[in-house]
Enzyme design. Structure first.
Site, PDB file in Angstrom:
ATOM      1  N   ALA A 130     -24.307  -2.805   1.094  1.00  0.00           N
ATOM      2  CA  ALA A 130     -22.925  -2.343   1.313  1.00  0.00           C
ATOM      3  C   ALA A 130     -22.366  -1.697   0.054  1.00  0.00           C
ATOM      4  O   ALA A 130     -21.859  -2.375  -0.840  1.00  0.00           O
ATOM      5  CB  ALA A 130     -22.039  -3.510   1.757  1.00  0.00           C
ATOM      6  N   GLN A 279     -21.909  38.363 -22.580  1.00  0.00           N
ATOM      7  CA  GLN A 279     -21.007  38.051 -21.480  1.00  0.00           C
ATOM      8  C   GLN A 279     -21.522  36.879 -20.618  1.00  0.00           C
ATOM      9  O   GLN A 279     -20.735  36.082 -20.109  1.00  0.00           O
ATOM     10  CB  GLN A 279     -20.840  39.295 -20.604  1.00  0.00           C
ATOM     11  N   GLN A 336     -27.696  24.614 -20.493  1.00  0.00           N
ATOM     12  CA  GLN A 336     -28.206  25.980 -20.317  1.00  0.00           C
ATOM     13  C   GLN A 336     -27.886  26.833 -21.556  1.00  0.00           C
ATOM     14  O   GLN A 336     -28.724  27.590 -22.029  1.00  0.00           O
ATOM     15  CB  GLN A 336     -27.572  26.594 -19.052  1.00  0.00           C
ATOM     16  N   ILE A 337     -26.681  26.694 -22.063  1.00  0.00           N
ATOM     17  CA  ILE A 337     -26.279  27.463 -23.252  1.00  0.00           C
ATOM     18  C   ILE A 337     -27.134  27.052 -24.460  1.00  0.00           C
ATOM     19  O   ILE A 337     -27.515  27.891 -25.276  1.00  0.00           O
ATOM     20  CB  ILE A 337     -24.760  27.276 -23.532  1.00  0.00           C
ATOM     21  N   GLU A 363     -17.414   4.062  -7.887  1.00  0.00           N
ATOM     22  CA  GLU A 363     -15.993   4.002  -7.464  1.00  0.00           C
ATOM     23  C   GLU A 363     -15.722   4.967  -6.309  1.00  0.00           C
ATOM     24  O   GLU A 363     -14.646   5.566  -6.211  1.00  0.00           O
ATOM     25  CB  GLU A 363     -15.049   4.176  -8.653  1.00  0.00           C
ATOM     26  N   THR A 365     -18.301   7.630  -3.735  1.00  0.00           N
ATOM     27  CA  THR A 365     -19.035   8.890  -3.908  1.00  0.00           C
ATOM     28  C   THR A 365     -18.115  10.082  -3.604  1.00  0.00           C
ATOM     29  O   THR A 365     -17.042   9.918  -3.019  1.00  0.00           O
ATOM     30  CB  THR A 365     -20.215   8.945  -2.922  1.00  0.00           C
TER      31      THR A 365
END
Ligand code: CAA
Length: 382
Positions: A130, A279, A336-337, A363, A365
């Site tokens: 549960a 960019q 990624q950066i 707390e 989903t």
């Protein structure tokens, strides 16, 4: 509409920021790698009033409100998400006791939480079968004289091994379904309360997550919160507030990830210039900053409504849903950066990424938040 925070809120945010920068950030990575529960830091948080931010002063709280709490929690999370979740659940436990316990019970437990005598509090609702379906819990509490005898087990309990007291949900009348669930304060060390194995997690490794077994665990009847059958309502109401905490935690993690990404983009050179001049990188930064701001606004609105004692169920779920989802995205973009450097332990962004992952799960989903939001909208449209 006023977007300014008060002097007191600013003071608490800055105090939390200062403490987080000086005392938490330098050790957060190591604690996480070693799975070290930050006891000493938690005690200091209590000394700073951060273990009862929204608790009346008569019980040792700071009585500074929900907005201040949210701001402070984000600052702590920015340095260490493990510390932040521990702080969040502990504040939630103090608030539950403050809202639903008798005067005697409040005096017995809340000062121990706010002072740091109890290093943490815990909230034991989830069971192996549960999680999202919280109404399906099976732990039982049977009244015998002036005690309730608890039997059953709980899983994924944050701070369960360290908490001085635990809010435990159990069925007192099976026939009544969700209206037959009650909530109790169970003290650490009570006979029959058995702390299970510590979970090895993807992230938040400096926080403690355990299962709990209740084997004929006798709890004083005076530790019943509210009345019999009130437990589900108590749990749901507490989680509305808790969701502001998790939204604030996610904001702190995302803030840290974005800050690291910006710093890296300004340093790293590729193709003869700083990568911040491309960019492709600028758009990632712009999108991350925009969604992070939106998350802050949603979360502070929910905190404001709770503070004003207005209905905030929908707004808390919106804040939790949005902030945790964008935190995951911002952390992914920060990696990624960073390129390959983002994937290794030396750079904090991989920790932020792992820490952010659970925020869309615990707390409630993201799927449960959408249920709560839609229900509130449809209910009010009828
Ligand atoms: N606020 C206040 N009351 C609520 C509520 C909310 N958010 N959600 C439900 N309720 C009330 C309903 O109004 C209803 O009351 P009445 O019967 O008086 O009308 C009662 O509760 C029962 O509601 P439902 O019949 O709608 O319950 P449900 O079973 O269909 O669904 C749910 C409810 C929203 C799915 C709920 O089970 C839920 O929120 N699940 C997620 C559980 C969760 O968040 N668990 C987190 C575990 S704790 C944790 O993660 C802490 C940690 O360590 C970090």
């Amino acid at each position: 509409m006023n977007f300014d925070i008060t002097e007191e809120q600013k003071m608490i945010r800055d105090m939390a920021r200062d403490f987080a920068k000086k005392e938490i950030a330098p050790v957060a990575g190591r604690y996480e790698r070693e799975g070290h529960f930050p006891k000493a830091i938690l005690k200091k948080l209590a000394e700073l009033g951060l273990m009862g931010v929204n608790i009346p002063q008569e019980y040792g709280g700071a009585e500074s409100g929900v907005v201040a709490y949210s701001l402070a929690l984000s600052e702590i999370a920015k340095a260490c998400a493990s510390t932040a979740v521990t702080m969040s659940v502990t504040n939630m436990v103090a608030e539950i006791i403050n809202q639903y316990a008798s005067e005697e019970t409040k005096k017995r437990y809340i000062p121990k939480i706010t002072s740091g005598e109890y290093v943490a509090g815990a909230f034991a609702l989830t069971e192996p079968h549960a999680g999202s379906d919280a109404g399906a819990i099976r732990t039982t509490a049977v009244k015998k004289g002036d005690k309730y005898i608890l039997n059953g087990n709980k899983v994924f309990i944050t701070s369960g091994a360290y908490a001085g007291c635990i809010i435990v949900y159990a069925v007192t009348d099976k026939a009544k379904g969700k209206k037959g669930i009650s909530a109790f304060v169970v003290e650490k060390g009570t006979d029959g309360l058995i702390i299970g194995k510590e979970e090895k997690k993807m992230g938040l490794r400096a926080s403690n997550t355990v299962s709990l077994d209740f084997c004929d665990c006798a709890v004083p009847a005076a530790n019943l919160l509210g009345t019999e059958g009130k437990g589900f309502e108590i749990g749901m109401t507490a989680l509305n507030g808790g969701r502001i905490g998790i939204a604030s935690q996610a904001i702190g993690i995302a803030d840290a990830a974005l800050e690291a990404a910006v710093r890296y983009a300004l340093e790293r050179q590729a193709f003869g210039k700083k990568i911040s001049e491309f960019q492709a990188i600028q758009w990632k930064i712009a999108d991350s900053a925009t969604t992070l701001d939106a998350a802050r606004l949603l979360t502070l609105r929910a905190a404001f409504l709770k503070e004003k004692k207005r209905n905030y169920t929908k707004e808390a779920s919106m804040a939790k849903l949005y902030s945790t989802e964008i935190a995951n995205r911002i952390c992914a973009e920060a990696i990624q950066i960073h390129g390959g450097y983002g994937y290794i332990e030396e750079y904090n962004v991989e920790r932020y990424y792992r820490d952010a992952r659970v925020t869309t799960i615990y707390e409630g989903t993201s799927e449960i938040q959408r249920i709560v939001i839609a229900r509130e909208i449809l209910k009010n449209a009828e």
